[in-house]
Design an enzyme around this catalytic site. Structure first.
Site, PDB file in Angstrom:
ATOM      1  N   TRP A  63       0.906  -1.325  -0.176  1.00 48.18           N
ATOM      2  CA  TRP A  63       0.118  -0.028   0.044  1.00 48.18           C
ATOM      3  C   TRP A  63       0.931   1.316  -0.015  1.00 48.18           C
ATOM      4  CZ3 TRP A  63      -2.861   0.612   5.520  1.00 48.18           C
ATOM      5  CH2 TRP A  63      -2.402   0.342   6.347  1.00 48.18           C
ATOM      6  N   HIS A  71      -7.385  19.550  -7.432  1.00 51.77           N
ATOM      7  CA  HIS A  71      -7.380  19.726  -9.073  1.00 51.77           C
ATOM      8  C   HIS A  71      -6.425  19.171  -9.884  1.00 51.77           C
ATOM      9  CE1 HIS A  71     -10.953  22.527  -8.204  1.00 51.77           C
ATOM     10  NE2 HIS A  71     -10.305  22.389  -7.151  1.00 51.77           N
ATOM     11  N   HIS A  75     -10.303  15.409 -13.199  1.00 50.48           N
ATOM     12  CA  HIS A  75     -10.963  15.953 -11.842  1.00 50.48           C
ATOM     13  C   HIS A  75     -11.958  16.639 -11.930  1.00 50.48           C
ATOM     14  CE1 HIS A  75      -8.779  19.940 -12.622  1.00 50.48           C
ATOM     15  NE2 HIS A  75      -9.664  20.348 -11.863  1.00 50.48           N
ATOM     16  N   HIS A  81     -15.910  25.741  -5.655  1.00 50.37           N
ATOM     17  CA  HIS A  81     -14.324  26.102  -6.010  1.00 50.37           C
ATOM     18  C   HIS A  81     -13.992  27.380  -6.228  1.00 50.37           C
ATOM     19  CE1 HIS A  81     -10.516  25.778  -7.985  1.00 50.37           C
ATOM     20  NE2 HIS A  81     -11.076  25.894  -9.324  1.00 50.37           N
TER      21      HIS A  81
HETATM   22  C1  23J Z   1      -7.791  27.920  -9.639  1.00 52.99           C
HETATM   23  C2  23J Z   1      -7.522  29.192 -10.409  1.00 52.99           C
HETATM   24  C3  23J Z   1      -7.610  29.207 -11.671  1.00 52.99           C
HETATM   25  C4  23J Z   1      -8.118  27.974 -12.332  1.00 52.99           C
HETATM   26  C5  23J Z   1      -8.136  26.706 -11.744  1.00 52.99           C
HETATM   27  C6  23J Z   1      -7.978  26.910 -10.253  1.00 52.99           C
HETATM   28  C7  23J Z   1      -8.485  25.448 -12.500  1.00 52.99           C
HETATM   29  O1  23J Z   1      -8.467  25.505 -13.899  1.00 52.99           O
HETATM   30  C8  23J Z   1      -8.984  24.204 -11.810  1.00 52.99           C
HETATM   31  O2  23J Z   1      -8.442  23.424 -11.908  1.00 52.99           O
HETATM   32  O3  23J Z   1     -10.320  24.249 -11.263  1.00 52.99           O
HETATM   33  S1  23J Z   1      -8.142  28.268 -14.108  1.00 52.99           S
HETATM   34 MN    MN Z   2     -10.445  22.139 -11.024  1.00 50.86          MN
END
Ligand code: 23J
Ligand code: MN
Length: 267
Positions: A63, A71, A75, A81
């Site tokens: 394991w 992210h 995903h 978010h």
């Molecule tokens: C945080 C800020 C900007 C972006 C993102 C994350 C992502 O693309 C994401 O994976 O959610 S553009």
């Molecule tokens: Mn994302």
């Protein structure tokens, strides 16, 4: 006894009349991570640390510990978010209604356009052309942008130049159209994020994040195998990990497709 819907489904799976297509990229240390300008916080890459492998640390078991940003790789983006989605109820990975994690998909093939232009943006006019051919996008559908971008490797996948990343995505006018006039459940891209590489310059910045999540809708990023899906008719299975208060998570995205709708030679 009459066959129930689910017994018919089980038989169709066993007889390979329904196929399962994996829309997920492998998750490993060199899985590409989104690169934001240096003043912003950074997402950690995927890391695997062996705990034991049938050895003195654990004689009969193998394991690992793993760590990564929410992210990372293929995903799921939850409404929480983005600041625009922060006040919806049931907006995080642990609270989204599970019925929403199974939904039909419309696949818009712009691979030819994207091959000639890494800054290609999918606009409402492309959707109208698609709808003329395949019918109106039904409420509650995913809209998946097929660019074949997932076939790119390493630096060509992030495609970063001095002025930032150059990756296709939705036009800023398309996102409110899909969210409000088509009532889609979310947007899916083959790029590292749901927005175009240059979307930090758009108005609003990152419109797919801002407007999709601002309407309580979802995102899927780093998808692959969209070239194996029919334009209409696939069902996506997209459960994120049940991270309490999570903004997203790596996701094993699966598509269910009727074998009769698959292109010859895919199987
Ligand atoms: C945080 C800020 C900007 C972006 C993102 C994350 C992502 O693309 C994401 O994976 O959610 S553009
Ligand atoms: Mn994302």
């Amino acid at each position: 006894m009459e066959a129930t819907l689910l017994s018919q489904f089980a038989h169709a799976l066993a007889a390979h009349k329904i196929r399962v297509i994996d829309l997920s990229q492998p998750l490993e240390a060199d899985t590409p991570i989104i690169q934001l300008p240096p003043e912003f916080g950074k997402s950690a890459p995927f890391h695997l640390e062996e705990i034991s492998k049938y050895d003195s640390r654990g004689p009969a078991w193998y394991w690992n510990n793993f760590s990564c940003g929410e992210h990372t790789g293929t995903h799921f983006d939850a409404p929480i978010h983005w600041i625009t989605g922060k006040d919806y109820p049931q907006n995080s990975t642990d609270t989204i209604a599970v019925e929403k994690l199974l939904a039909p998909a419309c696949v818009i093939d712009v691979s030819t356009e994207a091959a000639g232009n890494p800054d290609f943006l999918l606009a409402p006019q492309h959707i109208r052309t698609w709808e003329d051919q395949y019918g109106r996008i039904e409420a509650g559908s995913w809209v998946l942008m097929r660019t074949d971008w997932s076939k790119r490797k390493e630096a060509a996948f992030l495609n970063i130049r001095q002025d930032g990343s150059h990756v296709p995505g939705p036009h800023p006018e398309l996102v409110p159209f899909l969210a409000k006039e088509r009532n889609v459940i979310g947007w899916g891209s083959e790029g590292v994020g749901t927005d175009a590489g240059q979307a930090f310059r758009f108005e609003p910045p990152f419109p797919c994040h801002s407007v999709m999540h601002g309407n309580n809708r979802f995102g899927l990023a780093s998808l692959t195998n969209l070239d194996k899906l029919p334009p209409k008719g696939a069902i996506l299975v997209t459960p994120p990990l049940k991270i309490v208060g999570g903004s997203g998570s790596p996701c094993r995205v699966l598509a269910l497709v009727e074998a009769s709708s698959l292109a010859e030679g895919d199987w």
